[in-house]
Motif scaffolding. Sequence first.
Motif, PDB file in Angstrom:
ATOM      1  N   LEU A 233      -7.474  -0.027  -2.813  1.00 28.17           N
ATOM      2  CA  LEU A 233      -5.971   0.292  -3.765  1.00 28.17           C
ATOM      3  C   LEU A 233      -5.588  -0.805  -3.958  1.00 28.17           C
ATOM      4  N   LEU A 234      -5.743  -2.135  -3.894  1.00 29.72           N
ATOM      5  CA  LEU A 234      -5.100  -3.332  -4.242  1.00 29.72           C
ATOM      6  C   LEU A 234      -4.968  -3.639  -5.473  1.00 29.72           C
ATOM      7  N   GLU A 235      -6.011  -3.428  -6.403  1.00 30.24           N
ATOM      8  CA  GLU A 235      -6.375  -3.739  -7.913  1.00 30.24           C
ATOM      9  C   GLU A 235      -5.633  -2.601  -8.728  1.00 30.24           C
ATOM     10  N   VAL A 236      -5.904  -1.379  -8.302  1.00 28.79           N
ATOM     11  CA  VAL A 236      -5.241  -0.450  -9.071  1.00 28.79           C
ATOM     12  C   VAL A 236      -3.699  -0.328  -8.755  1.00 28.79           C
ATOM     13  N   MET A 237      -3.218  -0.650  -7.560  1.00 26.07           N
ATOM     14  CA  MET A 237      -1.695  -0.796  -7.477  1.00 26.07           C
ATOM     15  C   MET A 237      -1.039  -1.698  -7.958  1.00 26.07           C
ATOM     16  N   GLU A 238      -1.717  -2.864  -8.199  1.00 29.24           N
ATOM     17  CA  GLU A 238      -1.071  -4.066  -9.215  1.00 29.24           C
ATOM     18  C   GLU A 238      -1.423  -4.109 -10.537  1.00 29.24           C
ATOM     19  N   GLU A 239      -2.575  -3.895 -10.830  1.00 30.18           N
ATOM     20  CA  GLU A 239      -2.945  -3.913 -12.341  1.00 30.18           C
ATOM     21  C   GLU A 239      -2.978  -2.709 -13.024  1.00 30.18           C
ATOM     22  N   GLU A 240      -3.312  -1.485 -12.284  1.00 30.40           N
ATOM     23  CA  GLU A 240      -3.088  -0.268 -13.097  1.00 30.40           C
ATOM     24  C   GLU A 240      -4.338  -0.171 -13.642  1.00 30.40           C
ATOM     25  N   GLN A 241      -5.650  -0.664 -12.777  1.00 30.16           N
ATOM     26  CA  GLN A 241      -6.987  -0.450 -13.515  1.00 30.16           C
ATOM     27  C   GLN A 241      -7.921  -0.408 -12.482  1.00 30.16           C
ATOM     28  N   VAL A 242      -9.121   0.053 -12.451  1.00 30.29           N
ATOM     29  CA  VAL A 242      -9.934   0.137 -11.561  1.00 30.29           C
ATOM     30  C   VAL A 242     -11.190  -0.638 -12.244  1.00 30.29           C
ATOM     31  N   THR A 243     -11.913  -1.350 -11.258  1.00 30.17           N
ATOM     32  CA  THR A 243     -13.267  -2.121 -11.808  1.00 30.17           C
ATOM     33  C   THR A 243     -14.220  -1.707 -10.870  1.00 30.17           C
ATOM     34  N   VAL A 244     -15.337  -1.031 -11.355  1.00 29.49           N
ATOM     35  CA  VAL A 244     -16.423  -0.449 -10.698  1.00 29.49           C
ATOM     36  C   VAL A 244     -17.717  -1.135 -11.402  1.00 29.49           C
ATOM     37  N   ASP A 245     -18.674  -1.696 -10.570  1.00 30.21           N
ATOM     38  CA  ASP A 245     -19.885  -2.358 -11.394  1.00 30.21           C
ATOM     39  C   ASP A 245     -19.623  -3.171 -12.491  1.00 30.21           C
ATOM     40  N   GLY A 246     -18.614  -3.916 -12.330  1.00 28.76           N
ATOM     41  CA  GLY A 246     -18.182  -4.744 -13.494  1.00 28.76           C
ATOM     42  C   GLY A 246     -17.405  -4.174 -14.571  1.00 28.76           C
ATOM     43  N   THR A 247     -17.115  -2.880 -14.715  1.00 20.89           N
ATOM     44  CA  THR A 247     -16.597  -2.192 -15.853  1.00 20.89           C
ATOM     45  C   THR A 247     -15.154  -1.960 -15.281  1.00 20.89           C
ATOM     46  N   THR A 248     -13.937  -2.235 -16.300  1.00 20.35           N
ATOM     47  CA  THR A 248     -12.752  -1.994 -15.609  1.00 20.35           C
ATOM     48  C   THR A 248     -12.113  -0.925 -16.755  1.00 20.35           C
ATOM     49  N   ARG A 249     -11.483   0.000 -15.800  1.00 16.74           N
ATOM     50  CA  ARG A 249     -11.035   1.440 -16.736  1.00 16.74           C
ATOM     51  C   ARG A 249      -9.597   1.583 -16.125  1.00 16.74           C
ATOM     52  N   LYS A 250      -8.653   1.790 -17.328  1.00 22.25           N
ATOM     53  CA  LYS A 250      -7.111   2.065 -17.108  1.00 22.25           C
ATOM     54  C   LYS A 250      -6.969   3.303 -16.334  1.00 22.25           C
ATOM     55  N   VAL A 251      -6.054   3.474 -15.455  1.00 21.52           N
ATOM     56  CA  VAL A 251      -5.757   4.695 -14.917  1.00 21.52           C
ATOM     57  C   VAL A 251      -4.518   5.385 -15.735  1.00 21.52           C
ATOM     58  N   PRO A 252      -4.309   6.439 -15.546  1.00 13.68           N
ATOM     59  CA  PRO A 252      -3.133   6.989 -16.485  1.00 13.68           C
ATOM     60  C   PRO A 252      -1.769   6.532 -16.305  1.00 13.68           C
ATOM     61  N   ASN A 253      -1.017   6.720 -17.116  1.00  8.50           N
ATOM     62  CA  ASN A 253       0.574   6.012 -17.471  1.00  8.50           C
ATOM     63  C   ASN A 253       1.389   6.821 -17.427  1.00  8.50           C
ATOM     64  N   PRO A 254       2.215   7.254 -16.688  1.00 12.96           N
ATOM     65  CA  PRO A 254       2.721   6.290 -15.710  1.00 12.96           C
ATOM     66  C   PRO A 254       1.870   6.572 -14.441  1.00 12.96           C
ATOM     67  N   PHE A 255       1.750   5.578 -13.466  1.00 16.98           N
ATOM     68  CA  PHE A 255       0.949   5.590 -12.394  1.00 16.98           C
ATOM     69  C   PHE A 255       1.767   5.280 -11.188  1.00 16.98           C
ATOM     70  N   THR A 256       1.722   6.040 -10.094  1.00 20.25           N
ATOM     71  CA  THR A 256       2.557   5.819  -8.896  1.00 20.25           C
ATOM     72  C   THR A 256       1.717   6.275  -7.662  1.00 20.25           C
ATOM     73  N   VAL A 257       1.489   5.323  -6.707  1.00 24.62           N
ATOM     74  CA  VAL A 257       1.129   5.743  -5.226  1.00 24.62           C
ATOM     75  C   VAL A 257       1.997   5.895  -4.341  1.00 24.62           C
ATOM     76  N   ILE A 258       2.146   7.296  -3.738  1.00 22.79           N
ATOM     77  CA  ILE A 258       2.867   7.695  -2.677  1.00 22.79           C
ATOM     78  C   ILE A 258       2.081   7.536  -1.486  1.00 22.79           C
ATOM     79  N   ALA A 259       2.042   6.766  -0.425  1.00 23.33           N
ATOM     80  CA  ALA A 259       1.163   6.929   0.606  1.00 23.33           C
ATOM     81  C   ALA A 259       1.917   7.209   1.752  1.00 23.33           C
TER      82      ALA A 259
END
Length: 324
Positions: free
Chosen positions: A140-166
């Motif tokens: 969750l570190l990258e997505v919580m800070e950068e609002e994106q996910v990197t998998v196998d070298g490809t970066t994808r943005k998550v929907p905006n707005p984005f909030t994690v409630i844990a």
Amino acid sequence: MTDADAVPDSKPEATAASPLPVEEAADLATRITENVERVIVGQRDAIENILIAVLARGHLLLEDVPGVGKTMLARSVAVSLGGSFKRVQFTPDLLPSDVTGVNVFNQQTREFEFQQGPVFANVVLGDEINRAPPKTQASLLEVMEEEQVTVDGTTRKVPNPFTVIATQNDVEPGRTYELPIAEIDRFMKKIRLGYPSEADETELLGRVTGDHPIDSLDPVATVDDVLQARRTVSQVTVREPVRAYVSRLAGYTRQHAQLGASPRGAIALVRAAQARAVFEGRDYVVPDDVQTEAPSVWAHRVRTDGDDTGASVVDRALDAVAVE
């Protein structure tokens, strides 16, 4: 407001949403709060804390004993906001790819296709996050800070707005994993719900004897509303004396604790104070906003020795540091 009064925004909104007038943003917050209260009884402060985190572009950690409504509160807020919602049940065998997504080989097309993980939603509920090992928590570190996910070298943005409630279980330390400090620091706020009063619990029991009220809860906002309200919050004036006050408070925690509030924590406090000002119908921050938000924004970031706690260090800072 001058450029010097604006808070640096390292993550500008992906849409050119125009800000709502402060009064309309405050009305929106009230409307969402009252809608959530159709399901959640006696937790208005907790609801406001979540909404402040959402509007201030932050994330929130709910820590408490099982059964006090942590998951239902998060779900009710998500429904009321009108955005997409995903839930992740953290378990010891959960893999990072179960959270972020994975590339899967398609036998028909003979190509790899990306299957999105549950983080691709406007509101993501991480249920019992401390039941998963650190490697999975770190997904969750990258997505919580950068609002994106990197998998196998490809970066994808998550929907905006984005909030994690844990949510976090704090009664079985032998069966849970402590959250890394780097991840704790990415949660803007940490709050507890506590047990309801006798009157609130009686009301709650009356509401759930038939169909659960969450089943009939409807959205009272849209994603565009939230983006516009976020823009309103980001434009709230923060004068130099208030910024200096936050810096002095942060300095106190660093001098009187093993680990004090980080610069990220100072930014989070200013943003939370901006949201609090909007809740109060103002377009400028006053020291009272900072003082109201400091305990929930900083207590979980401050590490101490012995019997002292982060909350007590923050309380002493608020008492010792003068407003100038």
